[in-house]
Write a protein that holds these residues in place. Structure first.
Motif, mmCIF file in Angstrom:
data_model
loop_
_atom_site.group_PDB
_atom_site.id
_atom_site.type_symbol
_atom_site.label_atom_id
_atom_site.label_comp_id
_atom_site.label_asym_id
_atom_site.label_seq_id
_atom_site.Cartn_x
_atom_site.Cartn_y
_atom_site.Cartn_z
ATOM 1 N N UNK A 295 -14.501 -31.105 -1.399
ATOM 2 C CA UNK A 295 -14.334 -32.555 -1.408
ATOM 3 C C UNK A 295 -14.936 -33.183 -0.151
ATOM 4 N N UNK A 296 -14.855 -32.461 0.966
ATOM 5 C CA UNK A 296 -15.481 -32.976 2.201
ATOM 6 C C UNK A 296 -17.000 -33.047 2.012
ATOM 7 N N UNK B 285 -21.970 -45.287 -20.021
ATOM 8 C CA UNK B 285 -21.250 -44.220 -20.713
ATOM 9 C C UNK B 285 -21.714 -42.848 -20.225
ATOM 10 N N UNK B 286 -23.046 -42.670 -20.172
ATOM 11 C CA UNK B 286 -23.589 -41.360 -19.757
ATOM 12 C C UNK B 286 -23.193 -41.050 -18.308
ATOM 13 N N UNK B 287 -23.361 -42.047 -17.434
ATOM 14 C CA UNK B 287 -23.038 -41.826 -16.016
ATOM 15 C C UNK B 287 -21.567 -41.463 -15.826
ATOM 16 N N UNK B 288 -20.703 -42.209 -16.500
ATOM 17 C CA UNK B 288 -19.268 -41.964 -16.310
ATOM 18 C C UNK B 288 -18.841 -40.614 -16.894
ATOM 19 N N UNK B 289 -19.425 -40.257 -18.038
ATOM 20 C CA UNK B 289 -19.103 -38.945 -18.609
ATOM 21 C C UNK B 289 -19.553 -37.845 -17.640
ATOM 22 N N UNK C 119 -16.376 -34.369 -11.580
ATOM 23 C CA UNK C 119 -15.088 -34.479 -10.886
ATOM 24 C C UNK C 119 -14.088 -33.463 -11.423
ATOM 25 N N UNK C 120 -14.157 -33.230 -12.762
ATOM 26 C CA UNK C 120 -13.267 -32.237 -13.361
ATOM 27 C C UNK C 120 -13.446 -30.877 -12.713
ATOM 28 N N UNK C 121 -14.718 -30.488 -12.551
ATOM 29 C CA UNK C 121 -15.015 -29.192 -11.920
ATOM 30 C C UNK C 121 -14.567 -29.227 -10.455
ATOM 31 N N UNK C 122 -14.906 -30.352 -9.802
ATOM 32 C CA UNK C 122 -14.586 -30.486 -8.372
ATOM 33 C C UNK C 122 -13.074 -30.379 -8.130
ATOM 34 N N UNK C 123 -12.313 -31.104 -8.929
ATOM 35 C CA UNK C 123 -10.863 -31.106 -8.745
ATOM 36 C C UNK C 123 -10.277 -29.723 -9.005
ATOM 37 N N UNK C 124 -10.882 -29.014 -9.984
ATOM 38 C CA UNK C 124 -10.314 -27.722 -10.371
ATOM 39 C C UNK C 124 -10.695 -26.615 -9.403
#
Lengths: 253, 219
Positions: A62-63, A40-44, A50-55
């Motif tokens: 990403x590279x 749970x902790x790892x996935x959160x 990823x949220x920050x990365x995608x935004x």
């Protein structure tokens, strides 16, 4: 998509696992709790990153992310092949070449878009495949270099080059590394629906669209395993022989 | 034919060979004997460049091995290992490992190795230990070596197979081939060798004709 309440409800299933473990006195209760909490902790945490990365990260970010994964994968595969000369370097180069060739081809051919929400998950899949191929081939080569020393030296003694003398053992290692992925491609859809396709179907994507994506993913993984495995095999083989084409004695692991 | 000049091999703390100087004469069989761990197999591996000396020089017909192409050296210096190592699925495939061999050449090689009439398409998995070792001998001869190195070639064989291999080696030497035989079997050394080198803890303690060897006589 499940709500956070739905996710909470799924904890009941961990409870079910815990009940089995306790009732059958398996001594794994603590492991189940630790594993569930860690997951749970790892996935959160990964989700947040990823949220920050995608935004915000864009293509360069990403590279860099994929580059980081390559380094970690090289370290893991190199560790599994301890005892082979320069195992860490060989594994990292093999994974990197596997990723660059396959992902690069898909990007250049515009099969996948260069944006973080595509490159990061696909990069992860490619790195995993390259890691798998590299690990299997390096471990097998190390075993062959020890157990098949008499055969290799018998061929060297006939005047064969190091590459010729080791060829049957290199082929064996490569076959071992590739056969699992070839079987996976052969049986895809018959035994189970693969992860990427399942995810798309769950997200409501039409089956034929999901299949298109899955075909690309399967072939991409096959390419990544093959390229990484052959690069790992060739680099490791070069390190197995000294400058006089004699088979090195490997340090015991 | 082959010579060692002050050859030492040091691996870590262990001195496997200590300043060994010796001559191996063409057309003769030289036995290398001594107790276990004396450095016999190390010396043999140096002659085929499967090991490199830490110091000193190994010479083939007067030229340092390190100045020669390593693959050429190995073709000129054949090796038969302790246990038979088969490399092909059939007899012909095995014989052709080092160089392409046609059926006529294969039959001739098998005859020289004491296996006349052996079927070329016979699978190698069914060969007895003695047949397998003689096939290894024939395979080594296929690349036309000037010297044949034999590393305890009968240690994995029974008495009958040992006698067969010894007959073949004796015939090859009688035909003019130079042989270097590492053996722990001193009676075998006495039967086959013209010359003897005795190693103890990496040092050469005796060298000369086998017939006058004090070491072999004591045994």
């Amino acid at each position: 998509m499940p709500s956070w309440l739905g996710v909470g409800t799924s904890v009941l299933l961990v409870g079910l696992c815990l009940a089995v473990v306790v009732r059958e006195q398996l001594g794994l209760a603590r492991d189940v709790v630790v594993a569930a909490v860690r997951a749970a902790v790892q996935l959160v945490a990964v989700g947040a990153v990823l949220g920050v990365l995608f935004a915000r990260a864009g293509a360069p970010g990403s590279v860099l992310w994929v580059g980081g994964m390559v380094l970690v994968a090289g370290r893991v595969a190199g560790g599994r092949a301890a005892g082979l000369p320069h195992a860490q370097r060989t594994a990292t180069v093999a994974v990197a070449v596997g990723v660059v060739v396959t992902l690069g081809l898909l990007v250049v051919a515009r099969v996948v878009d260069v944006e973080p929400r595509v490159v990061v998950p696909i990069g992860g899949m490619v790195v995993s495949a390259a890691l798998r191929g590299t690990t299997v081939v390096l471990r097998r080569l190390r075993e062959e270099a020890v157990s098949a020393r008499p055969q290799v030296e018998a061929r060297l003694a006939l005047g064969l080059t190091a590459s010729e003398a080791f060829a049957p053992h290199r082929r064996l290692a490569l076959r071992t590394a590739l056969v699992t992925d070839i079987d996976a491609v052969r049986t895809v859809g018959l035994i189970s629906l693969p992860g990427a396709m399942t995810g798309l179907l769950l997200a409501g994507v039409p089956p034929l669209t999901a299949i298109r994506f899955q075909v690309v993913v399967m072939f991409m993984l096959l390419g990544a395993v093959s390229v990484a495995a052959v690069v790992a095999a060739r680099l490791a083989e070069a390190d197995l022989f000294d400058e006089h084409a004699a088979l090195r004695r490997l340090e015991p692991v | 034919m082959l010579a060692l000049e002050a050859v030492s091999v040091v691996r870590g703390e262990a001195v496997l060979l200590d300043a060994v100087t010796a001559q191996l004469t063409a057309g003769r069989c030289t036995a290398v004997v001594g107790p276990s761990g004396a450095g016999k197999s190390t010396l043999l591996r140096l002659l085929d460049r499967l090991e490199e000396p830490t110091s000193g020089t190994v010479l083939l017909r007067g030229r340092p091995l390190r100045e020669l192409d390593v693959h050429d050296v190995r073709r000129r210096v054949g090796l038969v290992q302790q246990a038979p190592v088969l490399l092909g699925a059939t007899v012909l495939e095995d014989l052709s490992t080092g160089t392409a061999v046609d059926a006529h050449e294969a039959a001739s090689l098998l005859e020289r190795a004491g296996l006349p009439g052996m079927a070329l398409d016979r699978t190698t998995t069914g060969l007895s230990g003695g047949e397998a070792q003689r096939l290894c001998l024939a395979r080594a001869l296929a690349v036309r070596p000037e010297v044949l190195l034999l590393d305890e070639p009968t240690s994995a064989l029974d008495a009958v197979a040992t006698a067969d291999v010894e007959r073949v080696v004796a015939a090859l030497v009688a035909d003019g081939l130079t042989a270097v035989l590492v053996t722990h079997d001193l009676a075998q050394a006495a039967r086959l060798a013209d010359d003897v080198l005795v190693l103890e803890r990496g040092r050469l303690v005796e060298a000369g004709p086998a017939a006058r060897s004090g070491y072999l006589a004591r045994a």
